[in-house]
Enzyme design. Structure first.
Site, PDB file in Angstrom:
ATOM      1  N   PRO A   1      -2.869  -5.275  -6.320  1.00 37.95           N
ATOM      2  CA  PRO A   1      -2.654  -4.717  -4.738  1.00 37.95           C
ATOM      3  C   PRO A   1      -1.577  -5.664  -4.144  1.00 37.95           C
ATOM      4  O   PRO A   1      -1.283  -6.887  -4.473  1.00 37.95           O
ATOM      5  CB  PRO A   1      -4.133  -5.177  -4.217  1.00 37.95           C
ATOM      6  CG  PRO A   1      -4.662  -6.270  -5.176  1.00 37.95           C
ATOM      7  CD  PRO A   1      -4.082  -6.215  -6.542  1.00 37.95           C
TER       8      PRO A   1
ATOM      9  N   ASP B   1      -2.295  -2.938 -12.444  1.00 35.14           N
ATOM     10  CA  ASP B   1      -2.000  -2.409 -11.233  1.00 35.14           C
ATOM     11  C   ASP B   1      -2.561  -3.356 -10.102  1.00 35.14           C
ATOM     12  O   ASP B   1      -4.087  -3.841 -10.168  1.00 35.14           O
ATOM     13  CB  ASP B   1      -2.674  -1.246 -11.217  1.00 35.14           C
ATOM     14  CG  ASP B   1      -2.602  -0.499  -9.842  1.00 35.14           C
ATOM     15  OD1 ASP B   1      -1.672  -0.747  -9.192  1.00 35.14           O
ATOM     16  OD2 ASP B   1      -3.130   0.766  -9.493  1.00 35.14           O
TER      17      ASP B   1
ATOM     18  N   VAL C   1       0.847  -1.289   0.047  1.00 34.61           N
ATOM     19  CA  VAL C   1      -0.120   0.095   0.002  1.00 34.61           C
ATOM     20  C   VAL C   1       0.769   1.285   0.065  1.00 34.61           C
ATOM     21  O   VAL C   1       0.457   2.206  -0.389  1.00 34.61           O
ATOM     22  CB  VAL C   1      -0.985   0.050   1.213  1.00 34.61           C
ATOM     23  CG1 VAL C   1      -1.620   1.433   1.346  1.00 34.61           C
ATOM     24  CG2 VAL C   1      -1.717  -1.293   1.278  1.00 34.61           C
ATOM     25  N   ASP C   2       2.004   1.371   0.642  1.00 36.71           N
ATOM     26  CA  ASP C   2       2.668   2.395   0.944  1.00 36.71           C
ATOM     27  C   ASP C   2       3.874   2.702   0.033  1.00 36.71           C
ATOM     28  O   ASP C   2       4.605   3.507   0.234  1.00 36.71           O
ATOM     29  CB  ASP C   2       3.317   2.577   2.442  1.00 36.71           C
ATOM     30  CG  ASP C   2       1.936   2.580   3.398  1.00 36.71           C
ATOM     31  OD1 ASP C   2       0.959   2.965   2.998  1.00 36.71           O
ATOM     32  OD2 ASP C   2       1.964   1.735   4.419  1.00 36.71           O
TER      33      ASP C   2
ATOM     34  N   SER D   1     -13.557 -49.205  12.451  1.00 35.55           N
ATOM     35  CA  SER D   1     -12.932 -50.383  12.699  1.00 35.55           C
ATOM     36  C   SER D   1     -13.992 -51.138  13.981  1.00 35.55           C
ATOM     37  O   SER D   1     -14.352 -50.527  14.547  1.00 35.55           O
ATOM     38  CB  SER D   1     -11.535 -49.874  13.272  1.00 35.55           C
ATOM     39  OG  SER D   1     -10.864 -51.299  13.789  1.00 35.55           O
TER      40      SER D   1
ATOM     41  N   SER E   1     -12.377 -46.705   4.970  1.00 33.85           N
ATOM     42  CA  SER E   1     -12.416 -45.503   3.994  1.00 33.85           C
ATOM     43  C   SER E   1     -13.212 -44.334   4.717  1.00 33.85           C
ATOM     44  O   SER E   1     -14.427 -43.828   4.493  1.00 33.85           O
ATOM     45  CB  SER E   1     -13.178 -45.899   2.642  1.00 33.85           C
ATOM     46  OG  SER E   1     -14.596 -46.676   3.047  1.00 33.85           O
TER      47      SER E   1
ATOM     48  N   GLY F   1     -17.150 -48.201   7.202  1.00 33.64           N
ATOM     49  CA  GLY F   1     -17.692 -48.140   8.634  1.00 33.64           C
ATOM     50  C   GLY F   1     -16.351 -48.069   9.611  1.00 33.64           C
ATOM     51  O   GLY F   1     -15.157 -48.316   9.117  1.00 33.64           O
TER      52      GLY F   1
ATOM     53  N   ILE G   1      13.135   7.763  -3.254  1.00 26.96           N
ATOM     54  CA  ILE G   1      14.575   7.742  -3.180  1.00 26.96           C
ATOM     55  C   ILE G   1      14.733   9.373  -2.841  1.00 26.96           C
ATOM     56  O   ILE G   1      15.874   9.606  -2.100  1.00 26.96           O
ATOM     57  CB  ILE G   1      15.489   7.742  -4.753  1.00 26.96           C
ATOM     58  CG1 ILE G   1      16.804   7.322  -4.407  1.00 26.96           C
ATOM     59  CG2 ILE G   1      15.088   8.671  -5.693  1.00 26.96           C
ATOM     60  CD1 ILE G   1      17.092   6.162  -3.934  1.00 26.96           C
TER      61      ILE G   1
END
Lengths: 309, 632
Positions: B111, B109, B32-33, B468, B540, B466, B166
């Site tokens: 985000p 552009d 953003v900055d 065990s 399963s 089902g 800069i």
């Protein structure tokens, strides 16, 4: 019919060739994936390019979908003549729809104001037509360079049932792998010219010698000046306000819509070459002559959410 | 310009371009900055793309929402949607257009926040180059690494490192070189072919379109000079010919053309081509366009091909060069970026859009996910929104593709949620997992239906699922005994006998459980094909895997039998003492204890041995099989 001046000077530029191929790919994709597509034809320069691309996409066949014009009843007469000529020339099916409720209520751009007129005679009318013929995809000639909210719209832009656009919840669009899947009642608006700019449209129109409405070219025309804008009275329905007087000026239109809502610009650009030269030094955007956009910067997004193209 | 180089990276300079360089699509990334939107606004302003009425609107907006005092806030120009202007962030991809006398540009552009990774990937997917912004005050940040990784993942080859603001570090060359050094150290691992660092001030325009007078130590190109000169070709023309068929053009009986856009390579009239899936070979007769036939068509051209022979070609097929064929397989590994809130689940069926076709596909295993900030690989069971992982895929039919690294056009896909139609994921194929042949499957003279007639019963998978100790195997044994007595051809597959042989290399992790069931499903399918009734008795626990087996066989051939014995009863029975050991923690991933069991939602048959005997349950199942006409 006005044709482009001169012959194409050279082959299509790489840039326009890419745009052309991309658009043809998009148009074919819709024909392949949708049950009942339609191409919105608004008669303007963008519609002209879009139709031209559709004719190319299916050559030697014809486009497998009809054209649809939403007629508000207030288009320039030159536009309607152009529309009928083009449809006949290419042998494509042309559907015309006008909102019957709006007509019955007497909605018009002068007495009702531009907002209500646009809402009823364009947005509502379009939704009626899409529902009436059960179209599941509709091509529009909008470009991303026109306006800020358009800049974020997808090429394949999803509409939920009721034609609602949710800009916060658009489908990500990666590569050219378009997601064309919709459920019953949902629709897609498709914008094959998304990546074209106004200049591209004119350069391509010139190169391909695509016919355009003569109103784009400068000519002496009777206009009135209202709120700093030049309006051409195309018929007697538009009353003159006190002190207003028609005067003939050398004008042309950059963008065409309902005549009381489309402002002319003073110009001597009488050929496509002139228009392109004028564009290169232009300092205002093309929609600046559209009265319906100027309320506030976000007005286009609002209209689009409601179903406007 | 300043020379930075290492290994594969060459730092390019903005040398003079030809008269027409063609369109350059690039994306900007930064948080953003970092001044990303300001940079784009600056480019549009300096290239005279901001017009008077737009400038007037911008001045109004700047006073209302701006953050730059009396100056024009360029960021407002590009943050298009109302919400964004209010929040001051870019939440979607916006496309902007500008051109210079030398070149036309489209800027995506995108985000910068981590929660918008998908938006950034979207912008990157269609870009040739990326401008990665760094705030000169902050240097290389986590997000810089994330953005760079995503760009590299999406196949961007050229990166511009715009060290922005800069002006706020007194135009310090030392600071700039320090940041660039940091970045190059990190970016070495990413496969960029050029990295060009440029010190800029988007707000004041230094080195954006005009050379800065305030950085005499910098003698490289301005941003715009560099972008104007950048070689954007992806080398697609030099790659093997690929042509995904988009539309069969058949206006009349005399014309049958195949329309599409050349994905890569070049095709000439008279060239031999193959249909990738079938391997059928033919010759290109004509290259048809509305502007007349062409002698050849190149990558990116939208054309219509006619073929010399009547071969079977439809939308979704790919035409390719016989000497350099794409892979045609139904299993491959791919990097996936997940884009919806609901997580990606291995085993679930998604619709894959690849080339011009949609094909059902599922993730057979998630090998790992990648932390986008550190690039570390982590074990994972699912992928959440904005997460990236390497997955193995299985598709319902073989698909033709090239690895994404070799060809961005033919190596990418998107995944679509089959229920909501949302675009759920983006994929980049890494490699095929097994060779498929280009030979037609031998058409068989004796088929499943013929065997069923001979046998006097229909083939089926009876899938007992089902917990065990629920009684699955006991019931299945009785059912098989009865079926045998009726003369039915049967076979029993159960967890214990399969795990001692075919699947002895598998453990009990989720991934191994999925693979266990996949193999059992494939074996069961062969038995069904042979006309048998195959009884499968497996815990399963996951719905997705049971569905996977269901989808392997024909409609009505998969009969799911839920042996719905309550957990408490199973624990009491504990015939093998497994529950006791699991509860003590001696067995990990035990279903019902520390691993979930997903009950069937639409099982064909449900039996409960808590309230009746195994014999009763078996009789109910046999009756149901008669009703379903499995038994005559």
């Amino acid at each position: 019919m006005t044709r482009a001046s001169g012959q194409p000077a050279h082959a299509l530029s790489q840039h326009l060739k890419r745009l052309e191929a991309e658009s043809i790919g998009i148009i074919r994709e819709v024909a392949a994936e949708f049950r009942n597509p339609v191409m919105l034809y608004s008669i303007g320069k963008d519609s002209g390019v879009m139709l031209h691309l559709a004719l190319k996409a299916f050559y030697p066949g014809k486009p497998p979908f009809p054209l649809l014009h939403i007629d508000t009843g207030w288009k320039f007469r030159d536009m309607i003549r152009h529309r009928d000529r083009i449809a006949a020339r290419h042998g494509v099916r042309l559907l015309v729809h006008t909102n019957p409720d709006g007509l019955a209520r007497g909605v018009n751009p002068i007495a009702s104001g531009s907002q209500l007129h646009t809402q009823v005679m364009k947005t509502e009318a379009l939704k009626q037509a899409l529902d009436k013929w059960e179209f599941d995809a509709a091509f529009g000639g909008a470009r991303r360079d026109e306006e800020k909210s358009r800049a974020k719209e997808r090429v394949f832009s999803f509409r939920s049932a009721g034609h609602v656009w949710d800009p916060r919840n658009q489908r990500p669009e990666l590569w050219s792998l378009y997601n064309t899947r919709i459920a019953k009642g949902e629709t897609i608006r498709v914008f094959p010219l998304s990546n074209w700019t106004e200049l591209d449209i004119w350069l391509y129109t010139r190169h391909e010698q695509i016919p355009v409405v003569p109103l784009y070219f400068a000519a002496p025309r009777p206009v009135i000046e209202r709120d700093g804008l030049l309006i051409m009275r195309d018929d007697e329905r538009m009353p003159l306000e006190p002190g207003e007087r028609e005067q003939v000026r050398m004008v042309r239109f950059r963008s065409l819509g309902c005549y009381p809502l489309s402002a002319a610009i003073e110009s001597n650009a009488a050929t496509l070459d002139d228009i392109i030269e004028e564009m290169l030094i232009a300092r205002t955007s093309e929609r600046s002559g559209r009265l319906i956009d100027s309320d506030e910067a976000a007005s286009m997004e609002k209209k689009k959410r409601e179903g406007y193209f | 310009m300043t020379a930075y180089s290492h290994d594969r990276v060459t730092v390019s300079s903005g040398g003079p371009g030809g008269p027409e360089k063609g369109l350059l699509r690039f994306l900007t990334c930064g948080s953003v900055d970092d001044g990303k939107s300001t940079l784009i606004g600056r480019l549009l302003y300096d290239t005279k793309l901001i017009l008077e009425d737009q400038l007037a609107a911008l001045e109004r907006d700047s006073r209302k929402h701006g953050t730059t005092g009396d100056d024009i806030d360029f960021a407002l120009l590009v943050d298009g949607l109302e919400a964004e202007r209010e929040q001051g962030i870019t939440i979607d991809v916006a496309y902007r257009f500008f051109s210079t006398p030398r070149r036309a540009f489209i800027v995506a552009d995108t985000p910068g926040h981590e929660q918008y990774t998908r938006n950034m990937a979207t912008g990157a997917s269609n870009s040739h180059a990326a401008v990665i912004l760094i705030d000169a005050r902050k240097g290389v940040l986590t997000q810089t690494r994330r953005h760079s990784y995503i760009c590299s993942l999406l196949g961007i080859r050229h990166v511009v490192l715009a060290v922005n603001k800069i002006d706020l570090v007194e135009f310090s060359g030392e600071r700039f070189h320090h940041i660039v050094g940091d970045y190059l150290g990190f970016a070495q691992a990413l496969a960029f072919s050029s990295i060009t660092p440029i010190p800029v001030s988007a707000r004041y325009g230094d080195n954006v379109t005009t050379r800065s007078a305030r950085m005499s130590w910098y003698d490289g190109p301005t941003l715009i000079e560099h972008l104007e000169g950048l070689d954007a070709s992806e080398g697609l023309e030099g790659k093997p010919f690929r042509f995904p068929v988009q539309w069969v053009n058949r206006p009349n009986l005399d014309f049958r053309g195949f329309s599409g856009t050349v994905a890569s390579g070049v095709v000439r009239a008279g060239d031999r081509v193959i249909v990738a899936a079938s391997g059928r070979e033919t010759t290109v007769a004509r290259i048809v366009t509305a502007d007349g036939d062409l002698p050849e068509a190149h990558a990116g051209d939208a054309v219509t091909l006619t073929l010399a022979d009547e071969v079977d070609v439809a939308r979704g097929d790919m035409l390719a060069e016989p000497q350099a064929r794409p892979e045609v397989v139904d299993q491959f590994a791919a990097q996936v970026l997940w884009m919806i809130d609901e997580p990606m689940l291995p085993g679930r069926s998604y619709l894959m859009r690849i080339g011009t076709q949609y094909v059902p596909a599922r993730v057979t295993s998630l090998k790992h996910k990648t932390d986008v900030n550190t690039l570390e690989h982590m074990a994972a069971k699912t992928l959440g929104l904005n997460e990236i992982g390497l997955c193995n895929f299985s598709t319902a039919t073989p698909v033709a593709f090239d690895a994404y690294a070799d060809n961005r056009e033919t190596g990418a896909f998107v995944l679509i949620d089959r229920f909501t139609n949302a675009t759920a994921g983006a994929g980049m194929i890494a490699f095929g997992l097994r060779r498929a042949t280009n030979i037609h499957r031998q058409a068989l003279l004796v088929d499943k239906a013929a065997r069923a007639r001979m046998n006097g019963h229909r083939p089926a998978i009876l899938w007992f699922t089902g917990l065990s100790g629920s009684g699955k195997s006991t019931i299945a044994n009785i059912v098989e005994r009865e079926l045998h007595a009726h003369g039915a051809h049967t076979y029993m597959l159960d967890g214990d006998n399969v795990r001692h042989g075919l699947n002895r290399d598998l453990g009990f992790t989720d991934a191994d459980r999925v693979e266990n069931i996949r193999r059992v499903g494939e074996v069961a399918r062969l038995f069904v094909d042979a006309g048998a009734i195959v009884l499968c008795s497996f815990i399963s626990p996951f719905r997705a895997e049971r569905r996977m087996v269901r989808e392997l066989v024909g409609e009505g051939e998969f009969v799911e039998i839920h042996v719905d014995t309550p957990l408490e009863i199973c624990k009491q029975r504990d015939p093998k003492g497994l529950y006791a050991r699991a509860i003590e923690g001696k067995i990990k991933n035990f279903t019902g204890i520390d691993s979930p069991y997903e009950s069937p939602e639409h099982a064909e048959i449900v039996v409960d041995t808590g309230t009746g005997s195994a014999e009763d349950a078996a009789q109910r199942i046999l009756e149901a099989l008669r009703q379903r006409q499995v038994l005559g």
